[in-house]
Design a protein around this motif. Structure first.
Motif, PDB file in Angstrom:
ATOM      1  N   GLY A 171       0.744  -1.365  -0.114  1.00 50.05           N
ATOM      2  CA  GLY A 171       0.128   0.148   0.098  1.00 50.05           C
ATOM      3  C   GLY A 171       0.831   1.237   0.037  1.00 50.05           C
ATOM      4  N   LYS A 172       0.024   2.343  -0.210  1.00 51.85           N
ATOM      5  CA  LYS A 172       0.879   3.713  -0.170  1.00 51.85           C
ATOM      6  C   LYS A 172       1.170   4.012   1.423  1.00 51.85           C
ATOM      7  CE  LYS A 172       0.211   6.898  -2.732  1.00 51.85           C
ATOM      8  NZ  LYS A 172       1.267   6.838  -3.398  1.00 51.85           N
ATOM      9  N   GLY A 173       1.723   4.937   1.705  1.00 47.99           N
ATOM     10  CA  GLY A 173       1.866   5.576   2.842  1.00 47.99           C
ATOM     11  C   GLY A 173       3.253   5.174   3.676  1.00 47.99           C
TER      12      GLY A 173
ATOM     13  N   THR B 250       6.458   5.675   3.022  1.00 54.30           N
ATOM     14  CA  THR B 250       7.443   6.906   3.099  1.00 54.30           C
ATOM     15  C   THR B 250       6.545   8.007   4.019  1.00 54.30           C
ATOM     16  OG1 THR B 250       8.793   6.144   1.455  1.00 54.30           O
ATOM     17  CG2 THR B 250       8.937   8.435   1.704  1.00 54.30           C
ATOM     18  N   SER B 251       5.591   8.303   3.435  1.00 50.39           N
ATOM     19  CA  SER B 251       4.904   9.550   4.036  1.00 50.39           C
ATOM     20  C   SER B 251       4.733   9.321   5.373  1.00 50.39           C
ATOM     21  CB  SER B 251       3.143   9.427   3.465  1.00 50.39           C
ATOM     22  OG  SER B 251       3.359   9.493   1.872  1.00 50.39           O
ATOM     23  N   ALA B 252       4.461   8.239   5.857  1.00 51.31           N
ATOM     24  CA  ALA B 252       4.322   8.034   7.472  1.00 51.31           C
ATOM     25  C   ALA B 252       5.676   8.436   8.244  1.00 51.31           C
ATOM     26  CB  ALA B 252       3.660   6.549   7.807  1.00 51.31           C
TER      27      ALA B 252
ATOM     28  N   GLU C  96       2.144  -2.616   8.251  1.00 44.17           N
ATOM     29  CA  GLU C  96       1.900  -3.200   6.841  1.00 44.17           C
ATOM     30  C   GLU C  96       1.032  -2.153   6.330  1.00 44.17           C
ATOM     31  OE1 GLU C  96       1.729  -7.202   6.045  1.00 44.17           O
ATOM     32  OE2 GLU C  96       0.820  -7.066   4.063  1.00 44.17           O
ATOM     33  N   MET C  97       1.178  -1.527   5.152  1.00 47.16           N
ATOM     34  CA  MET C  97       0.469  -0.664   4.479  1.00 47.16           C
ATOM     35  C   MET C  97      -0.310  -1.349   3.503  1.00 47.16           C
ATOM     36  SD  MET C  97       2.337   1.368   6.281  1.00 47.16           S
ATOM     37  CE  MET C  97       2.366   3.053   6.782  1.00 47.16           C
ATOM     38  N   THR C  98      -1.411  -1.932   3.619  1.00 48.83           N
ATOM     39  CA  THR C  98      -2.340  -2.514   2.749  1.00 48.83           C
ATOM     40  C   THR C  98      -3.062  -1.804   1.565  1.00 48.83           C
ATOM     41  OG1 THR C  98      -2.459  -4.213   4.443  1.00 48.83           O
ATOM     42  CG2 THR C  98      -3.900  -4.489   2.569  1.00 48.83           C
TER      43      THR C  98
ATOM     44  N   VAL D 162      -5.838  -1.088  -0.523  1.00 46.93           N
ATOM     45  CA  VAL D 162      -7.299  -1.245  -0.644  1.00 46.93           C
ATOM     46  C   VAL D 162      -7.999  -0.898  -2.047  1.00 46.93           C
ATOM     47  CG1 VAL D 162      -9.593  -0.917   0.390  1.00 46.93           C
ATOM     48  CG2 VAL D 162      -7.577  -1.207   1.798  1.00 46.93           C
TER      49      VAL D 162
ATOM     50  N   HIS E  53      -6.742   2.081  -5.528  1.00 49.73           N
ATOM     51  CA  HIS E  53      -5.540   2.882  -6.137  1.00 49.73           C
ATOM     52  C   HIS E  53      -6.128   3.526  -7.136  1.00 49.73           C
ATOM     53  CE1 HIS E  53      -1.721   4.551  -7.341  1.00 49.73           C
ATOM     54  NE2 HIS E  53      -1.252   4.120  -6.301  1.00 49.73           N
TER      55      HIS E  53
ATOM     56  N   ILE F 266       0.965  14.228  -3.337  1.00 49.13           N
ATOM     57  CA  ILE F 266       0.331  12.960  -3.152  1.00 49.13           C
ATOM     58  C   ILE F 266       1.566  12.027  -3.315  1.00 49.13           C
ATOM     59  CG2 ILE F 266      -1.412  11.043  -3.590  1.00 49.13           C
ATOM     60  CD1 ILE F 266      -2.628  13.878  -2.699  1.00 49.13           C
ATOM     61  N   GLU F 267       2.082  11.668  -4.607  1.00 50.07           N
ATOM     62  CA  GLU F 267       3.164  10.747  -4.804  1.00 50.07           C
ATOM     63  C   GLU F 267       4.469  11.246  -4.651  1.00 50.07           C
ATOM     64  OE1 GLU F 267       0.362  10.249  -6.577  1.00 50.07           O
ATOM     65  OE2 GLU F 267      -0.171   8.510  -6.627  1.00 50.07           O
TER      66      GLU F 267
END
Lengths: 207, 207
Positions: free
Chosen positions: A47-49, A51-53, A187-189, A191, A193, A205-206
Motif C-alpha cells: 500500500g501507499k503511505g 514513506t509518507s508516514a 503493513e500498509m495494505t 485497498v 488505488h 500525493i506521490e
C-alpha cells in the motif's frame, strides 16, 4: 404500548458512563507503559503511505526539537516536495537523497550496489551520531530485496544501535528477519488505488 | 565438472536486461495515466501511520507550494509536534486542532457532537475555498463511528468537492460507504506494537 426510547439525557449519561470505563481501562494500560527506548520501526506492504508516514514522524520529531537524519536509498533522482520543507530546518534535519533513482531507471547493477553502499554508510554514521535522535532509511527494504547490501550486516547495525535511537526503515517486502528484530511494524495494505482509474502520479500525493 | 557460475559481468548484463524490460513495462503503464484529479484518500485500519502518512503528504504539498488545511477532529487536547513545524509555513498551512481530545477523556457526548460539528464546518469551508489544494480531516472516521455527524451529509460534501481538491480522511473503522466513494484507500495493519513490550508513547513517534 411500545417501550419509550431513551431521552437525550439518558443517552448522554449512558455514554458518559461507558467513556469513564474506557478511560479507566486506558489509564491502567498506560500506567504499565513506563519504559522509553529507541524504536526500530518498519513500514512495509504494497500500500501507499510507507514513506509518507515516516515523513510525518520526522515532522513530529522536528516539532519536539529533535534532530533527524533522512537517507533515501532509491529516490535520489526524483524531485521530492519534502526536501523543500526540511530545508527550512537546516539545524535539525539532514536530508540525503543518495540513491540513483529506482533501479529500473539506471539498469546498472554495479552502480546501484555502490549507491546502496554509500547510502548505508551514511545511515551508519547517523546511527552512531549521538546528536541524532531519529534516522530514516527510506526504501532500504528495496535494496535488501535486490541483495545490494548484506542483510546480516544491516541487522547487526540496526539491533546494536544506541538505546535511545529511533530508526525507521521503509519499503515493501521487508525481510522476515528485520520484522523479527523490529519493535513496531506496520503493513500498509492497498485497498484501492487511483492508478487503476487512469489517474497519474500527482505532486503532494506521490512526490 | 560442475557448471561454472556466471561472472559478475554476466550477472550485470542479465540484470540490465531485466531492468530494461521492467522500465519499458512501467513506461507503458505511466503513459496510460494521463488524468489529473483531486483525490479522496482514506487511511484506515488498526495499525499506526494513518495520521503520520497524511502529515507526510502535507509536507510534500507544502514543498510544491500548495496550500493545505488540516483539521483534527479528536486530538485537540493533545500536544502535537507537527503543529510547531506547520507554524513555520503560515502562508500555506492552516492547522486547526478543533477536537476536544479523545472521547474517553471528555465523557460528554453533547460537547463531543458540538465539537465534531464545528470541525466539520471548518472542513466544509476549506473544501469550498479555491485557494486550498488539500484538506486533511484527521480522525473524521472516529467521529463517524460514534455517529457524531450524519454520514450522508459527510459523503455528499466529500463527493461533490471541486474537481482538483485532494481530501484525506484518517481514522480506524472507515465506513464502507466512504471506502466505496474514495479514490485511494490504504489500510494500516498492525504487525507488531511496542506497547505490548511495556514501552510508552514517545515524542516524535506517537505525538
Amino acid at each position: 404500548m411500545p417501550e419509550a426510547s431513551p431521552s437525550s439525557e439518558e443517552q448522554d449519561a449512558r455514554h458518559a458512563a461507558k467513556m469513564r470505563k474506557k478511560q479507566a481501562a486506558r489509564d491502567t494500560i498506560l500506567a504499565s507503559k513506563t519504559r522509553e527506548q529507541g524504536l526500530l520501526i518498519v513500514h512495509t506492504g504494497k500500500g501507499k503511505g510507507k514513506t509518507s508516514a515516516a515523513l510525518g514522524m520526522v515532522v513530529r520529531a522536528i516539532g519536539h526539537g529533535m534532530k533527524v537524519g533522512v537517507v533515501q536509498f532509491v529516490k535520489g533522482a526524483m524531485h521530492t516536495g519534502e526536501k523543500a520543507v526540511f530545508e527550512a530546518f537546516p539545524q535539525q534535519v539532514t536530508f540525503q537523497p543518495m540513491g540513483q533513482g529506482f533501479t529500473w531507471n539506471t539498469q546498472d547493477r554495479s552502480a546501484d550496489i555502490a549507491a546502496a553502499r554509500t547510502a548505508w554508510e551514511e545511515v551508519k554514521r547517523l546511527i552512531a551520531d549521538p546528536d541524532i535522535a531519529m534516522v530514516v532509511a527510506d526504501e532500504l527494504n528495496i535494496v535488501l530485496r535486490y541483495d545490494y547490501l548484506p542483510l546480516d550486516e544491516v541487522l547487526a547495525v540496526l539491533t546494536a544501535r544506541p538505546e535511545m535511537k529511533h530508526v525507521i526503515v521503509t519499503g515493501r517486502n521487508a525481510p522476515e528477519a528485520l520484522i523479527e528484530a523490529a519493535d513496531l511494524v506496520t503493513e500498509m495494505t492497498l485497498v484501492k488505488h487511483p492508478f487503476r482509474a487512469g489517474v497519474k502520479a500527482q505532486p503532494g500525493i506521490e512526490f
